[in-house]
Design a protein around this motif. Structure first.
Motif, PDB file in Angstrom:
ATOM      1  N   GLY A 294      50.883 -16.421 -40.457  1.00  0.00           N
ATOM      2  CA  GLY A 294      50.612 -16.015 -41.529  1.00  0.00           C
ATOM      3  C   GLY A 294      50.939 -16.656 -42.661  1.00  0.00           C
ATOM      4  N   GLN A 295      52.083 -17.548 -42.789  1.00  0.00           N
ATOM      5  CA  GLN A 295      52.498 -18.164 -43.743  1.00  0.00           C
ATOM      6  C   GLN A 295      51.978 -19.511 -43.962  1.00  0.00           C
ATOM      7  OE1 GLN A 295      56.828 -15.877 -43.820  1.00  0.00           O
ATOM      8  NE2 GLN A 295      56.876 -17.888 -43.344  1.00  0.00           N
ATOM      9  N   PRO A 296      51.823 -19.980 -45.407  1.00  0.00           N
ATOM     10  CA  PRO A 296      50.912 -21.036 -45.457  1.00  0.00           C
ATOM     11  C   PRO A 296      51.641 -22.390 -44.895  1.00  0.00           C
ATOM     12  CG  PRO A 296      52.370 -20.508 -47.431  1.00  0.00           C
ATOM     13  CD  PRO A 296      52.318 -19.368 -46.499  1.00  0.00           C
ATOM     14  N   ALA A 297      50.943 -23.429 -44.784  1.00  0.00           N
ATOM     15  CA  ALA A 297      51.212 -24.703 -44.341  1.00  0.00           C
ATOM     16  C   ALA A 297      52.243 -25.725 -45.478  1.00  0.00           C
ATOM     17  CB  ALA A 297      50.189 -25.519 -43.905  1.00  0.00           C
ATOM     18  N   ILE A 298      53.062 -26.322 -44.823  1.00  0.00           N
ATOM     19  CA  ILE A 298      53.764 -27.287 -45.861  1.00  0.00           C
ATOM     20  C   ILE A 298      53.736 -28.659 -45.166  1.00  0.00           C
ATOM     21  CG2 ILE A 298      55.530 -25.559 -46.551  1.00  0.00           C
ATOM     22  CD1 ILE A 298      57.397 -26.845 -44.509  1.00  0.00           C
ATOM     23  N   ARG A 299      54.120 -29.592 -46.084  1.00  0.00           N
ATOM     24  CA  ARG A 299      54.523 -30.971 -45.489  1.00  0.00           C
ATOM     25  C   ARG A 299      55.775 -31.080 -45.519  1.00  0.00           C
ATOM     26  NH1 ARG A 299      54.828 -35.751 -48.527  1.00  0.00           N
ATOM     27  NH2 ARG A 299      54.000 -34.933 -50.346  1.00  0.00           N
TER      28      ARG A 299
ATOM     29  N   MET B 271      50.769 -27.607 -37.006  1.00  0.00           N
ATOM     30  CA  MET B 271      52.153 -26.993 -36.751  1.00  0.00           C
ATOM     31  C   MET B 271      52.822 -27.858 -35.727  1.00  0.00           C
ATOM     32  SD  MET B 271      52.499 -23.117 -34.918  1.00  0.00           S
ATOM     33  CE  MET B 271      51.609 -22.493 -36.103  1.00  0.00           C
ATOM     34  N   ALA B 272      54.000 -28.095 -35.795  1.00  0.00           N
ATOM     35  CA  ALA B 272      54.743 -28.959 -35.039  1.00  0.00           C
ATOM     36  C   ALA B 272      56.038 -28.456 -34.425  1.00  0.00           C
ATOM     37  CB  ALA B 272      55.419 -30.148 -35.597  1.00  0.00           C
ATOM     38  N   TRP B 273      56.099 -28.663 -33.021  1.00  0.00           N
ATOM     39  CA  TRP B 273      57.358 -27.927 -32.218  1.00  0.00           C
ATOM     40  C   TRP B 273      58.081 -29.062 -31.746  1.00  0.00           C
ATOM     41  CZ3 TRP B 273      57.943 -22.683 -32.557  1.00  0.00           C
ATOM     42  CH2 TRP B 273      56.952 -21.893 -33.172  1.00  0.00           C
ATOM     43  N   TYR B 274      59.480 -28.829 -31.849  1.00  0.00           N
ATOM     44  CA  TYR B 274      60.551 -29.831 -31.410  1.00  0.00           C
ATOM     45  C   TYR B 274      60.858 -29.634 -30.043  1.00  0.00           C
ATOM     46  CZ  TYR B 274      65.115 -31.790 -31.135  1.00  0.00           C
ATOM     47  OH  TYR B 274      66.362 -32.634 -30.811  1.00  0.00           O
TER      48      TYR B 274
ATOM     49  N   PRO C 192      54.584 -26.366 -55.431  1.00  0.00           N
ATOM     50  CA  PRO C 192      53.091 -26.166 -55.635  1.00  0.00           C
ATOM     51  C   PRO C 192      52.519 -27.398 -55.031  1.00  0.00           C
ATOM     52  CG  PRO C 192      54.436 -25.660 -57.523  1.00  0.00           C
ATOM     53  CD  PRO C 192      55.544 -26.207 -56.541  1.00  0.00           C
ATOM     54  N   ASP C 193      53.247 -28.539 -54.905  1.00  0.00           N
ATOM     55  CA  ASP C 193      52.441 -29.525 -54.101  1.00  0.00           C
ATOM     56  C   ASP C 193      52.165 -29.600 -52.758  1.00  0.00           C
ATOM     57  OD1 ASP C 193      54.933 -30.077 -53.435  1.00  0.00           O
ATOM     58  OD2 ASP C 193      55.211 -32.364 -54.316  1.00  0.00           O
ATOM     59  N   GLY C 194      52.647 -28.590 -52.210  1.00  0.00           N
ATOM     60  CA  GLY C 194      52.569 -28.264 -50.640  1.00  0.00           C
ATOM     61  C   GLY C 194      53.916 -28.767 -49.962  1.00  0.00           C
ATOM     62  N   THR C 195      54.754 -29.523 -50.550  1.00  0.00           N
ATOM     63  CA  THR C 195      55.834 -30.038 -49.809  1.00  0.00           C
ATOM     64  C   THR C 195      56.789 -28.649 -49.606  1.00  0.00           C
ATOM     65  OG1 THR C 195      56.954 -30.572 -51.832  1.00  0.00           O
ATOM     66  CG2 THR C 195      55.543 -32.220 -50.562  1.00  0.00           C
ATOM     67  N   GLY C 196      57.746 -29.092 -48.681  1.00  0.00           N
ATOM     68  CA  GLY C 196      58.653 -27.953 -48.341  1.00  0.00           C
ATOM     69  C   GLY C 196      59.759 -28.547 -47.377  1.00  0.00           C
ATOM     70  N   ALA C 197      60.727 -27.575 -47.258  1.00  0.00           N
ATOM     71  CA  ALA C 197      62.027 -27.909 -46.463  1.00  0.00           C
ATOM     72  C   ALA C 197      61.817 -27.342 -45.186  1.00  0.00           C
ATOM     73  CB  ALA C 197      63.356 -27.545 -47.185  1.00  0.00           C
TER      74      ALA C 197
ATOM     75  N   TYR D  10      61.747 -21.153 -34.223  1.00  0.00           N
ATOM     76  CA  TYR D  10      61.102 -20.028 -34.701  1.00  0.00           C
ATOM     77  C   TYR D  10      59.743 -20.107 -35.254  1.00  0.00           C
ATOM     78  CZ  TYR D  10      66.035 -18.698 -34.139  1.00  0.00           C
ATOM     79  OH  TYR D  10      67.308 -18.819 -33.656  1.00  0.00           O
ATOM     80  N   ILE D  11      59.686 -21.100 -36.058  1.00  0.00           N
ATOM     81  CA  ILE D  11      58.411 -21.418 -36.936  1.00  0.00           C
ATOM     82  C   ILE D  11      58.145 -22.846 -36.786  1.00  0.00           C
ATOM     83  CG2 ILE D  11      57.272 -21.477 -39.059  1.00  0.00           C
ATOM     84  CD1 ILE D  11      58.450 -19.059 -39.611  1.00  0.00           C
ATOM     85  N   GLY D  12      56.816 -23.297 -36.623  1.00  0.00           N
ATOM     86  CA  GLY D  12      56.678 -24.706 -36.721  1.00  0.00           C
ATOM     87  C   GLY D  12      57.043 -25.421 -37.934  1.00  0.00           C
ATOM     88  N   THR D  13      57.492 -26.859 -37.907  1.00  0.00           N
ATOM     89  CA  THR D  13      57.992 -27.292 -38.839  1.00  0.00           C
ATOM     90  C   THR D  13      56.973 -27.725 -40.108  1.00  0.00           C
ATOM     91  OG1 THR D  13      57.798 -29.336 -37.664  1.00  0.00           O
ATOM     92  CG2 THR D  13      59.786 -28.218 -37.566  1.00  0.00           C
ATOM     93  N   GLU D  14      55.630 -27.294 -39.874  1.00  0.00           N
ATOM     94  CA  GLU D  14      54.669 -27.663 -40.704  1.00  0.00           C
ATOM     95  C   GLU D  14      54.104 -26.344 -41.538  1.00  0.00           C
ATOM     96  OE1 GLU D  14      52.707 -31.674 -39.414  1.00  0.00           O
ATOM     97  OE2 GLU D  14      52.178 -29.943 -38.137  1.00  0.00           O
ATOM     98  N   THR D  15      54.959 -25.244 -41.200  1.00  0.00           N
ATOM     99  CA  THR D  15      54.658 -23.860 -41.662  1.00  0.00           C
ATOM    100  C   THR D  15      55.914 -23.613 -42.561  1.00  0.00           C
ATOM    101  OG1 THR D  15      53.245 -23.415 -39.653  1.00  0.00           O
ATOM    102  CG2 THR D  15      54.235 -21.318 -41.099  1.00  0.00           C
TER     103      THR D  15
END
Length: 311
Positions: A18-23, A1-4, A83-88, A66-71
């Motif tokens: 509660g929400q899944p991790a993203i790259r 989880m990353a915070w600016y 599906p590959d775990g990447t996200g925006a 509001y949410i870490g950039t890796e969530t």
């Protein structure tokens, strides 16, 4: 989880845990169609909906996370998490109720700073997203897969700002190539050229891409940030490449950049390509761009957007 570090932390729960991790591979800009502060956006996400963005930005430049950039955050439809775990990574920005107004100067500055941090922290590449899943930077309406039933967000004025000011500003600052200020602190000239139609491309051969009256995008002396866009039609699977070059008018010497792989034409037979370059040109040196397809194809539209500082 990353915070600016430059944003005020207003963590949403239970989403943040509660929400899944993203790259993170993309940064998508939104307008919320409300003249809200960053705190009011937080209250809206917390109390009124099960959707949310990672960041909120008010008119006065007040920025909250509001949410870490890796969530995962849920403002970008199919770009939320793939599906590959990447996200925006997403940001909602205050606007009028019709999201027709431009971003304020303070909003623009915050967007540029955040965009630079996301490049440095997560390695988001300094390019406009060429497809819905392509890593890079974009705005909500850029790709239909980012909105459930289509959207005009963030509005025409802000799309122009993204193309002409915000994204070039991110690229220039992240690349360390912002033009040095002078005592007069000159403002750049904004160049926008859009031309329908275009040349046929012979398989495997580079062709100079003409944007307006000739093939020169810019001529020195100047510093610049420039993005060349083209719409290419051809057989699905055809790969398209762009490369910039400098042409010295006195000697006719050409200095080529490394090629930029712009991807392949999709099943619909169309590919929108883009390439960005930052730098400076000496007097009597021109900046040009070449295009190549590995199969016969045709350019259907060309757009040049640039910021030019006098040399």
């Amino acid at each position: 989880m990353a915070w600016y570090p430059a944003a005020t932390r207003m963590e949403l729960q239970p989403e943040s845990d509660g929400q899944p991790a993203i790259r993170p591979t993309q940064f998508i800009l939104h307008s919320i169609a409300a003249p809200w502060t960053a705190r009011r956006m937080y209250e809206y996400w917390r109390d009124s909906t099960n959707l949310e963005s990672h960041f909120g930005l008010g008119y006065a430049g007040d920025l909250a996370q509001y949410i870490g950039t890796e969530t995962r955050a849920d403002a970008n439809y199919q770009a939320n998490r793939r599906p590959d775990g990447t996200g925006a990574v997403s940001i909602e920005t205050a606007s009028n109720l019709q999201h027709t107004d431009p971003w304020t100067d303070k909003q623009v500055e915050q967007l540029i700073r955040l965009g630079v941090w996301l490049h440095q922290r997560h390695g988001i590449p300094l390019r406009v997203c060429r497809s819905a899943s392509d890593p890079g930077y974009g705005y909500h309406r850029l790709h239909s897969a980012w909105a459930v039933s289509g959207t005009a967000c963030p509005g025409d004025a802000r799309v122009r700002q993204f193309k002409n000011v915000v994204f070039p500003g991110i690229v220039a600052r992240a690349s360390g190539q912002s033009p040095p200020p002078t005592q007069e602190d000159p403002m750049p000239s904004v160049i926008t050229e859009s031309v329908s139609g275009g040349p046929a491309l012979a398989a495997g051969q580079y062709l100079l891409l003409q944007m307006a009256k000739d093939t020169a995008l810019l001529q020195g002396p100047c510093a610049y940030t420039v993005t060349a866009y083209a719409t290419v039609r051809g057989q699905a699977g055809t790969r398209v490449t762009l490369r910039f070059l400098n042409l010295a008018l006195s000697t006719k010497h050409r200095s080529h950049d490394l090629p930029i792989d712009c991807g392949v034409i999709g099943p619909d037979g169309v590919l929108n390509v883009a390439a960005t370059r930052n730098g400076s040109l000496p007097a009597d040196v021109q900046l040009k761009v070449e295009i190549k397809a590995d199969r016969a194809a045709r350019v259907e539209h060309r757009v040049l957007r640039a910021l030019r500082w006098p040399g």
